[in-house]
Design an enzyme around this catalytic site. Structure first.
Site, PDB file in Angstrom:
ATOM      1  N   GLY A   8      35.043  39.525  48.911  1.00 35.72           N
ATOM      2  CA  GLY A   8      36.374  40.032  48.558  1.00 35.72           C
ATOM      3  C   GLY A   8      36.429  41.546  48.492  1.00 35.72           C
ATOM      4  N   TYR A 141      44.451  29.549  37.223  1.00 35.26           N
ATOM      5  CA  TYR A 141      43.579  30.721  37.237  1.00 35.26           C
ATOM      6  C   TYR A 141      42.635  30.679  36.033  1.00 35.26           C
ATOM      7  CZ  TYR A 141      42.522  35.785  37.115  1.00 35.26           C
ATOM      8  OH  TYR A 141      41.910  37.015  37.092  1.00 35.26           O
TER       9      TYR A 141
HETATM   10  N1  SER Z   1      44.919  40.805  36.498  1.00 29.26           N
HETATM   11  C1  SER Z   1      44.772  39.379  36.429  1.00 29.26           C
HETATM   12  C2  SER Z   1      46.064  38.701  36.672  1.00 29.26           C
HETATM   13  O1  SER Z   1      47.060  39.195  36.199  1.00 29.26           O
HETATM   14  C3  SER Z   1      44.239  38.958  35.097  1.00 29.26           C
HETATM   15  O2  SER Z   1      42.863  38.973  35.112  1.00 29.26           O
HETATM   16  O3  SER Z   1      46.084  37.670  37.253  1.00 29.26           O
END
Ligand code: SER
Length: 314
Positions: A8, A141
């Site tokens: 990445g 996530y």
């Molecule tokens: N920056 C990330 C997000 O907002 C959080 O780890 O998904």
């Protein structure tokens, strides 16, 4: 001598981490990889290969070809995109990490894995969020990040793989924009301030989140990978933060430099729900004690640098 592979590399963190690792360890020793075909400084300043982290054969081939001993595994899907495409977020977040850990086990590599404030949920204490606490995230996530922390711990305990990681907060930077995160507003607001003196914020006033300026994030990843392993008790899930603010605070800081800057609000329900399930501010004392985490940038200094960089460039 370290031989490093970064997955990445073209992303928000990778595009800056690659340069820093190359200047520290020598350009030839840092292999940038990305699923996309990249052009520009990453490709011109050292070795670059196209790599999809789901392609286990290619991953193994590259580790052998370059005699890799350390992997910074940054390929992932951010939180808001993860809610649009949860299956993809799982596939890249979990199967990608599994492939990296298996390759690391086989080829004796150390692994850096970035977890996130997203690894927490509604039942986590929001203020001074402890290092070890309840983790019941309500986003895909977050599910991938908690699973990732556990998988990395497992590979360390069971197979002796040198896995290490932090829980990053929102990261603010001026080189490469983040893609599809909940904290992206804190990057977008600087571009909007410089280009249009106006910003419509997707999170309401009063939404506090942990944040960090990119140089501190890069420093954290490298410092942790270089830390004395005998001092690390947590390894894969260190809370780290540099500041906590809400949209009103960042707008006020910007107005010190651009007095006419205006902000209004159009809350995005998906991002609001995600942000409301995350901490206001984490306790990062374990990182400070175990490996000397000590960020340099606060909101004031970061704002000065972001605006001056963007004013020259945009
Ligand atoms: N920056 C990330 C997000 O907002 C959080 O780890 O998904």
């Amino acid at each position: 001598m370290k031989k490093i592979l970064i997955t990445g590399s073209g992303g928000q963190i990778g595009s800056e981490l690659t340069g820093e690792l190359r200047s520290r360890y020598g350009a030839a020793n840092v292999i940038a990889t990305d699923k996309r075909s990249l052009t520009g400084p990453l490709v011109e300043s050292g070795p670059y290969e196209m790599l999809d982290v789901l392609d286990t054969k290619m991953l193994g081939d590259l580790i052998r070809k370059y005699k890799i001993d350390t992997i910074y595994h940054l390929a992932a899907i951010l939180s808001a995109v993860g809610e649009e495409k949860p299956q993809l977020a799982w596939n890249i977040g979990i199967n990608g990490l599994y492939n990296v850990l298996e390759a690391a086990r086989e080829h004796h590599c150390a692994v850096f894995f970035p977890s996130s404030i997203g690894a927490f949920g509604l039942t986590t204490p929001r203020n001074n969020t402890p290092q070890d606490t309840i983790q019941r995230p309500v986003t895909m996530y977050g599910v991938t990040k908690v699973t990732g922390e556990l998988l990395c711990d497992y590979y360390h305990i069971r197979f002796g793989v040198d896995t290490r990681g932090v829980r990053f907060p929102g990261i603010i930077s001026s080189l490469t924009k983040p893609g599809g995160g909940t904290t992206d507003y804190a990057v977008e607001i600087y571009y909007a301030a410089v280009q249009e003196q106006q910003y419509t914020c997707p999170l309401p006033a009063g939404t506090f989140l942990d944040m960090m300026y990119m140089p501190d994030a890069i420093h954290a990843a490298i410092q942790l990978m270089e830390a004395d392993p005998s001092k690390l008790k947590h390894r894969n899930s260190f809370n780290i933060t540099a500041m906590s603010f809400d949209p009103e605070m960042i707008a006020a800081e910007i107005r010190k430099h651009i007095p006419d800057f205006k902000m209004d609000y159009r809350p995005d329900p998906v991002k609001v729900a995600i942000a409301n399930s995350w901490p206001d501010r984490m306790d990062d004392s374990a990182a400070r004690t175990e490996w000397g985490w000590d960020p340099e940038y606060d909101l004031e200094r970061m704002t000065e640098e972001m605006l001056s960089t963007l004013q020259v460039r945009e």
